[in-house]
Write a protein that holds these residues in place. Structure first.
Motif, PDB file in Angstrom:
ATOM      1  N   LEU A 161       0.834  -1.201   0.000  1.00  0.00           N
ATOM      2  CA  LEU A 161       0.000   0.000   0.000  1.00  0.00           C
ATOM      3  C   LEU A 161       0.874   1.258   0.000  1.00  0.00           C
ATOM      4  CD1 LEU A 161      -2.917   1.037   0.129  1.00  0.00           C
ATOM      5  CD2 LEU A 161      -2.721   1.045   2.619  1.00  0.00           C
ATOM      6  N   ILE A 162       1.897   1.253   0.838  1.00  0.00           N
ATOM      7  CA  ILE A 162       2.791   2.406   0.922  1.00  0.00           C
ATOM      8  C   ILE A 162       3.598   2.580  -0.369  1.00  0.00           C
ATOM      9  CG2 ILE A 162       4.822   3.337   2.123  1.00  0.00           C
ATOM     10  CD1 ILE A 162       3.788   1.893   4.655  1.00  0.00           C
ATOM     11  N   ALA A 163       4.012   1.462  -0.948  1.00  0.00           N
ATOM     12  CA  ALA A 163       4.890   1.515  -2.117  1.00  0.00           C
ATOM     13  C   ALA A 163       4.141   1.679  -3.436  1.00  0.00           C
ATOM     14  CB  ALA A 163       5.739   0.239  -2.175  1.00  0.00           C
ATOM     15  N   SER A 164       2.817   1.638  -3.428  1.00  0.00           N
ATOM     16  CA  SER A 164       2.061   1.667  -4.685  1.00  0.00           C
ATOM     17  C   SER A 164       2.371   2.888  -5.563  1.00  0.00           C
ATOM     18  CB  SER A 164       0.561   1.568  -4.398  1.00  0.00           C
ATOM     19  OG  SER A 164       0.139   2.580  -3.504  1.00  0.00           O
ATOM     20  N   PRO A 165       2.522   4.112  -5.023  1.00  0.00           N
ATOM     21  CA  PRO A 165       2.878   5.241  -5.898  1.00  0.00           C
ATOM     22  C   PRO A 165       4.250   5.054  -6.552  1.00  0.00           C
ATOM     23  CG  PRO A 165       2.019   6.026  -3.799  1.00  0.00           C
ATOM     24  CD  PRO A 165       2.280   4.571  -3.637  1.00  0.00           C
ATOM     25  N   VAL A 166       5.218   4.525  -5.776  1.00  0.00           N
ATOM     26  CA  VAL A 166       6.561   4.283  -6.307  1.00  0.00           C
ATOM     27  C   VAL A 166       6.512   3.207  -7.387  1.00  0.00           C
ATOM     28  CG1 VAL A 166       8.901   3.514  -5.735  1.00  0.00           C
ATOM     29  CG2 VAL A 166       7.630   4.949  -4.131  1.00  0.00           C
ATOM     30  N   MET A 167       5.721   2.176  -7.150  1.00  0.00           N
ATOM     31  CA  MET A 167       5.599   1.095  -8.133  1.00  0.00           C
ATOM     32  C   MET A 167       5.017   1.617  -9.444  1.00  0.00           C
ATOM     33  SD  MET A 167       4.226  -2.030  -5.694  1.00  0.00           S
ATOM     34  CE  MET A 167       4.231  -3.236  -7.031  1.00  0.00           C
ATOM     35  N   LEU A 168       4.058   2.518  -9.353  1.00  0.00           N
ATOM     36  CA  LEU A 168       3.460   3.096 -10.558  1.00  0.00           C
ATOM     37  C   LEU A 168       4.500   3.885 -11.349  1.00  0.00           C
ATOM     38  CD1 LEU A 168       1.014   3.675 -12.330  1.00  0.00           C
ATOM     39  CD2 LEU A 168       0.469   5.606 -10.820  1.00  0.00           C
ATOM     40  N   LEU A 251      14.929  -1.833  -5.480  1.00  0.00           N
ATOM     41  CA  LEU A 251      13.540  -1.498  -5.804  1.00  0.00           C
ATOM     42  C   LEU A 251      12.922  -2.518  -6.751  1.00  0.00           C
ATOM     43  CD1 LEU A 251      13.854   2.381  -6.283  1.00  0.00           C
ATOM     44  CD2 LEU A 251      12.730   1.175  -4.395  1.00  0.00           C
ATOM     45  N   ASP A 252      13.765  -3.237  -7.484  1.00  0.00           N
ATOM     46  CA  ASP A 252      13.234  -4.255  -8.405  1.00  0.00           C
ATOM     47  C   ASP A 252      12.547  -5.395  -7.671  1.00  0.00           C
ATOM     48  OD1 ASP A 252      15.835  -5.023  -7.434  1.00  0.00           O
ATOM     49  OD2 ASP A 252      15.858  -6.621  -8.935  1.00  0.00           O
ATOM     50  N   GLU A 253      12.811  -5.530  -6.365  1.00  0.00           N
ATOM     51  CA  GLU A 253      12.268  -6.649  -5.604  1.00  0.00           C
ATOM     52  C   GLU A 253      10.929  -6.350  -4.941  1.00  0.00           C
ATOM     53  OE1 GLU A 253      15.149  -8.373  -3.029  1.00  0.00           O
ATOM     54  OE2 GLU A 253      16.650  -8.567  -4.596  1.00  0.00           O
ATOM     55  N   ILE A 254      10.432  -5.131  -5.083  1.00  0.00           N
ATOM     56  CA  ILE A 254       9.160  -4.778  -4.447  1.00  0.00           C
ATOM     57  C   ILE A 254       8.021  -5.737  -4.843  1.00  0.00           C
ATOM     58  CG2 ILE A 254       7.349  -3.013  -4.271  1.00  0.00           C
ATOM     59  CD1 ILE A 254       9.478  -0.880  -4.486  1.00  0.00           C
ATOM     60  N   PRO A 255       7.904  -6.141  -6.131  1.00  0.00           N
ATOM     61  CA  PRO A 255       6.795  -7.050  -6.497  1.00  0.00           C
ATOM     62  C   PRO A 255       6.813  -8.385  -5.762  1.00  0.00           C
ATOM     63  CG  PRO A 255       7.684  -5.991  -8.453  1.00  0.00           C
ATOM     64  CD  PRO A 255       8.626  -5.669  -7.335  1.00  0.00           C
ATOM     65  N   GLN A 256       7.933  -8.750  -5.161  1.00  0.00           N
ATOM     66  CA  GLN A 256       7.982 -10.004  -4.409  1.00  0.00           C
ATOM     67  C   GLN A 256       7.080  -9.961  -3.181  1.00  0.00           C
ATOM     68  OE1 GLN A 256      12.178 -11.144  -3.765  1.00  0.00           O
ATOM     69  NE2 GLN A 256      12.580 -10.073  -5.684  1.00  0.00           N
ATOM     70  N   LEU A 257       6.664  -8.763  -2.805  1.00  0.00           N
ATOM     71  CA  LEU A 257       5.706  -8.656  -1.697  1.00  0.00           C
ATOM     72  C   LEU A 257       4.391  -9.348  -2.047  1.00  0.00           C
ATOM     73  CD1 LEU A 257       6.358  -4.931  -0.692  1.00  0.00           C
ATOM     74  CD2 LEU A 257       6.970  -6.969   0.645  1.00  0.00           C
ATOM     75  N   PHE A 258       4.064  -9.410  -3.354  1.00  0.00           N
ATOM     76  CA  PHE A 258       2.879 -10.167  -3.782  1.00  0.00           C
ATOM     77  C   PHE A 258       3.087 -11.653  -3.500  1.00  0.00           C
ATOM     78  CE2 PHE A 258       2.338  -6.405  -6.601  1.00  0.00           C
ATOM     79  CZ  PHE A 258       1.073  -6.033  -6.184  1.00  0.00           C
TER      80      PHE A 258
END
Length: 348
Positions: A161-168, A251-258
């Motif tokens: 939730l917190i990282a969603s703007p950065v991910m976009l 930062l490339d590893e953020i999607p691993q939170l899924f």
């Protein structure tokens, strides 16, 4: 229908007879013939999902109870579409190793070899296992696992939730820089060799996997190809400019939170491995690293990440060390020490 299926096999893998069935009684006859004529078991059993298949699975459960030796044979469910109901059958029937689709049949040889090694390893290791834990210790371990999973769910959901703007913003930047998908997904092997789809932001050119064989001479993990195999290139030419930044900042590893939210991984654990790497770690000496959950960060990341002098043996030892020491308190210590490892010393 009961029949034999010949999958696409690598040149170094012997001919394997795969039993493709939707009839337990018929399958039993074929298995008995294999044992009588050739003194061997089928390489795998693939059971079709269809009308009455749940009754069939109950019959298979009874069959394996009567013939425990058959439990070493890889067992797969094949279906046109993998639904939540079909996935749940793996929990109801522990002998089911995985659920596959028909499109995977021609390339299933690697999965069969993988599962067969692991199941045979489990059969020969009981004598080496530690004594059964007392009830108090079992309760403590159960509470620790529950606490770990609860923390994983809450933390990964909040971080997403917190990282969603950065991910976009990252997704837009990736699309602007080069052609290809925003996310990179690949099959990885986690705890107990469980294979799942692993997510990252794409940091390489779109056809990076096809170029892998051309860069073997740059691999920072030395080896003769006979033991453990890891692949990591310093200043990999396939990495894009944005990809280099994403990797160096993690930062490339953020999607691993899924993956953590789904339960494929934990926040802390041993890194899930590409199948070609995991397939080289099925010996008794090295397979212990797979008794720990797969994770985003862990002992290896905070102690060795980004250092060129690392050997494959060192990395495995760190993974085994964590597998034997892992606990919720130890995970919290590793998380506290992760931030200083996020900025790598070397572009790997």
């Amino acid at each position: 229908m009961v029949g034999q299926f010949q999958p696409k096999l690598p040149e170094n893998m012997p001919y394997a007879k795969i039993l493709l069935v939707n009839n337990v009684a018929g399958a039993e006859k074929v298995i008995n013939e294999l044992k009588r004529l050739y003194h061997r078991l089928p390489a795998a059993i693939i059971f079709r999902v269809g009308n009455g298949f749940e009754t069939g699975l109950s019959q298979w459960a009874e069959y394996f109870t009567l013939l425990p030796a058959m439990k070493t044979v890889p067992f797969f469910l094949v279906t046109d579409k993998v639904t939540d109901r079909v996935r749940s059958l793996k929990k109801e029937f522990p002998f089911v190793d995985d659920v596959i689709t028909r499109g995977m049949l021609n390339d299933i040889s690697g999965k069969i070899e993988f599962v067969a090694k692991f199941k045979n390893m489990q059969e020969v290791q009981p004598a080496r296992q530690t004594p059964v834990l007392p009830v108090s210790a079992q309760k403590s371990k159960w509470k620790g696992n529950l606490l770990k999973r609860t923390f994983d769910i809450v933390a990964s959901a909040c971080l997403l939730l917190i990282a969603s703007p950065v991910m976009l913003l990252i997704a837009i930047a990736i699309k602007l820089e080069s052609k290809g998908n925003v996310f990179y997904a690949s099959p990885r092997a986690g705890k107990n060799y469980k294979i799942f789809k692993f997510y990252k932001f794409r940091t390489m050119v779109a056809d990076a996997d096809k170029q892998l064989s051309k860069l073997q001479h740059l691999n920072q993990y030395s080896g003769d190809g006979k033991g453990a195999v890891f692949y990591k290139v310093s200043n990999d030419p396939r990495v894009t400019r944005l990809g280099s930044f994403l990797r160096n900042t993690s930062l490339d590893e953020i999607p691993q939170l899924f993956n953590v939210l789904k339960g494929d991984m934990s926040l802390v654990g041993n890194r899930p491995l590409p199948l070609y790497e995991a397939a080289t770690l099925t010996t008794d000496e090295w397979a212990e690293r797979f008794i720990a959950p797969a994770g985003i960060t862990g002992l290896w990341q905070i102690s060795k990440r980004g250092k060129k002098e690392m050997s494959a043996e060192e990395r495995i030892e760190l993974d085994i060390n964590y597998a034997h020491r892992n606990s919720f308190a130890y995970d919290m210590w590793l998380i506290m020490n992760t931030p200083k490892a996020l900025i790598q010393k070397d572009n790997v």
